[in-house]
Design a protein around this motif. Structure first.
Motif, PDB file in Angstrom:
ATOM      1  N   LYS A   1     -53.807  67.542-144.683  1.00 17.96           N
ATOM      2  CA  LYS A   1     -52.561  68.728-145.126  1.00 17.96           C
ATOM      3  C   LYS A   1     -53.019  70.106-144.413  1.00 17.96           C
ATOM      4  O   LYS A   1     -52.207  70.521-143.948  1.00 17.96           O
TER       5      LYS A   1
ATOM      6  N   GLN B   1     -51.774  77.192-159.801  1.00 18.94           N
ATOM      7  CA  GLN B   1     -51.768  75.972-158.811  1.00 18.94           C
ATOM      8  C   GLN B   1     -52.807  75.636-158.202  1.00 18.94           C
ATOM      9  O   GLN B   1     -53.760  76.227-157.422  1.00 18.94           O
TER      10      GLN B   1
ATOM     11  N   SER C   1     -55.161  72.667-155.601  1.00 17.31           N
ATOM     12  CA  SER C   1     -54.776  71.635-154.748  1.00 17.31           C
ATOM     13  C   SER C   1     -54.446  70.113-155.184  1.00 17.31           C
ATOM     14  O   SER C   1     -54.803  69.849-156.385  1.00 17.31           O
ATOM     15  N   LYS C   2     -53.589  69.492-154.501  1.00 16.67           N
ATOM     16  CA  LYS C   2     -52.857  68.433-155.050  1.00 16.67           C
ATOM     17  C   LYS C   2     -54.199  67.401-155.140  1.00 16.67           C
ATOM     18  O   LYS C   2     -54.799  67.035-154.113  1.00 16.67           O
TER      19      LYS C   2
END
Length: 590
Positions: free
Chosen positions: A407, A315, A317-318
């Protein structure tokens, strides 16, 4: 890219490498008064034994030697027959840790003496940085002086300038060694050994080659070397903080960066070896560990996981992307940090240098929930312009970066952020520069490393872009960037006045060593405070003055652009401080 440090040099004469050695800023070349020449200068020459057999299995690419006429060697007392070591380090924290690894390797081979000045050494190590041209120029200047010590050794000894027992062997280590190996060896015979960052185990052999009239070079990059089995010999005499390298290399291939070409591909140490080293440091009295890596939060240990996950589960970071795909996923950085923080609850943990793409939610929530993981994140932006970021091949936009910042602050409200910035990258316009200034104002960093762009050979930018921003424009933009940063960071430090901060004592304040101490908060803010007797929050200990290694609650009374000052309230522990402040927060909420 790890945060850069000033040049470091060993600065305390010790009989053994196991002793702690003070680290000083290298300010200037030092000259010494006349001293008697050592007796060994007059000792008779002796024949050398035949050279040892070469390892036939060694790759020619890994190590080559260049023959030279054999130099005369002076006989020396047996106690110093292998030579005393002087070392200097330039560049980032990784280079400091690398030198500690080198000293450990040398100690195992019987090189047990470190001296505080090059004039007293038979072996000179200079650990180099290739990130910017300015760092390389400093190294060349020092090499010229070391060459003078070697070339004019007899005259220097006779005149009292040098105290070494024979002409010093000069070894260039690290990133610059890998990048400029041929140029360094061809530079008028000033260097004897060139050793890259993955070849330090070979240093004793390369130095031995010099005794037989040859020069040694080993700059082969490795896909496996992590030095996980080597316990570094600590350079600094600071007994409460230490560096621990957890991974090496970088896969990001940013267009401006030389690191993938000088440090190689990413590889991670086994979790167990990191835990073991941290445990040894805790037993030695260390209270804070900085976990190091060129891209520290992409840590991925696949050596101790029975069932690996597919790389597609990695995954990011967005809004961030990566050009290098993960093949298999093992223990990630959050897993390592989780285990360390649980096993050593009274030790502070920091880490550098991360890439913004590798901040998954689990890492942020772990940092929020563990009181011994410092609330400090280095988040290199490099530029505030999406167009420049694309040319830099950073894998994100300005908008994605700002979204990540928001965030992080939502999850960890009291976090301190730092960053890296480059002024004048290829094609940067005035509008791009203005975007960077506005990003600095929007984020509000606690600290930043800011440099003008320096093109490096072998990089994508060198092959594909033109370094088209004039030097005077680069410097003007850098000055504006620094001034903008100072305006924003002053507000951050001012906001700390009136608060109580937990400070790890690192030593006397140099400005008032008799009356003040200094240390850092978990956000990395430097705090000085008056040395006064204070009680411990456990109420079992009587009042006494804090000492190095103590955790002290400090009431902040004053601030400046880059530091805080105040008065001590009490000595405490991480667990006690967290418990008390959690109770205070609950009372306020009620």
């Amino acid at each position: 890219m790890a945060a850069p440090l000033a040049p470091l040099t060993a600065a305390r004469l010790g009989r053994g490498l196991g002793q702690r050695h003070r680290v000083l800023l290298l300010a200037s070349v030092r000259h010494y008064g006349a001293l008697p020449a050592p007796l060994s200068v007059l000792a008779p020459r002796r024949r050398l034994a035949p050279p040892p057999p070469r390892h036939l299995t060694r790759s020619l690419a890994a190590a080559t030697v260049v023959s030279e006429p054999q130099a005369d060697l002076e006989s020396v007392p047996a106690t110093v027959s292998k030579g005393r070591i002087y070392h200097e380090t330039y560049g980032c924290q990784m280079n400091v840790n690398d030198m500690e690894i080198v000293l450990s390797i040398m100690k195992k081979e019987g090189y047990n003496d470190i001296v505080p000045d090059p004039e007293s050494a038979e072996i000179i190590f200079i650990n180099t940085c290739a990130i910017r041209e300015n760092a390389e120029q400093k190294v060349w200047q020092r090499l010229n002086y070391f060459w003078f010590l070697k070339r004019q050794w007899k005259a220097n000894v006779a005149g009292g300038r040098s105290k070494s027992l024979r002409p010093p062997k000069i070894a260039v280590l690290g990133c610059m060694a890998e990048r400029l190996k041929e140029k360094i060896l061809d530079s008028d015979k000033m260097v004897d050994v060139v050793c890259g960052p993955d070849a330090y185990r070979d240093l004793p052999r390369l130095l031995q080659e010099v005794d037989y009239g040859q020069k040694g070079i080993n700059t082969l990059l490795s896909l496996e070397e992590t030095y996980a089995d080597i316990t570094p010999v600590r350079i600094s005499d600071n007994s409460v903080t230490a560096f621990v390298s957890i991974m090496r290399g970088c896969n990001n291939m940013c267009s401006f960066c030389i690191v993938p070409f000088t440090r190689g591909r990413e590889r991670s140490r086994p979790v167990s070896s990191v835990v073991r080293e941290v445990g040894e440091l805790w037993d030695a009295g260390v209270k804070e560990v900085m976990l190091l890596g060129q891209n520290v939060n992409s840590y991925n240990d696949t050596s101790e996981v029975e069932e690996l996950e597919p790389g597609k589960n990695w995954q990011l970071s967005k809004g961030f992307s990566s050009r290098c795909k993960v093949k298999n996923m093992g223990s990630r950085f959050a897993d390592l940090l989780d285990q360390l923080s649980l096993e050593y609850p009274e030790m502070w943990f920091r880490f550098t240098s991360p890439h913004p793409k590798d901040f998954p939610d689990e890492l942020l929530y772990l940092m929020r929930d563990r009181h011994n993981i410092c609330k400090q994140i280095h988040l290199p932006a490099q530029s505030g312009s999406t167009e420049v970021l694309e040319r830099m091949k950073r894998g994100y936009t300005r908008e994605a970066y700002l979204e990540l910042v928001q965030k992080i602050r939502n999850v960890i409200p009291d976090v301190g952020l730092s960053s890296d910035f480059i002024s004048g990258f290829c094609g940067e316009t005035e509008d791009d520069h203005a975007d960077t200034l506005s990003l600095v104002r929007a984020v509000g960093y606690d600290m930043a490393y800011m440099f003008s762009y320096s093109m490096r050979e072998k990089t994508h930018a060198h092959r594909n872009y033109e370094d088209d921003v004039p030097d005077d424009v680069k410097q003007r933009r850098l000055t504006e960037l620094i001034n903008t940063f100072r305006e924003t960071t002053r507000k951050i430090y001012d906001s700390q006045v009136g608060t109580t901060q937990l400070v790890l004592v690192e030593g006397p304040n140099k400005r008032a060593p008799e009356t003040e101490l200094f240390g850092k908060t978990d956000r990395g803010h430097r705090v000085s405070f008056t040395s006064l007797p204070v009680p411990h929050t456990s109420e079992r200990d009587g009042a006494r003055k804090p000492v190095v290694g103590d955790l002290v609650e400090v009431k902040i009374l004053r601030s400046s652009t880059a530091s805080l000052s105040g008065e001590p309230i009490a000595r405490t522990s991480l667990g006690m401080y967290c418990k008390n402040h959690a109770s205070d927060a609950s009372a306020v909420a009620a």
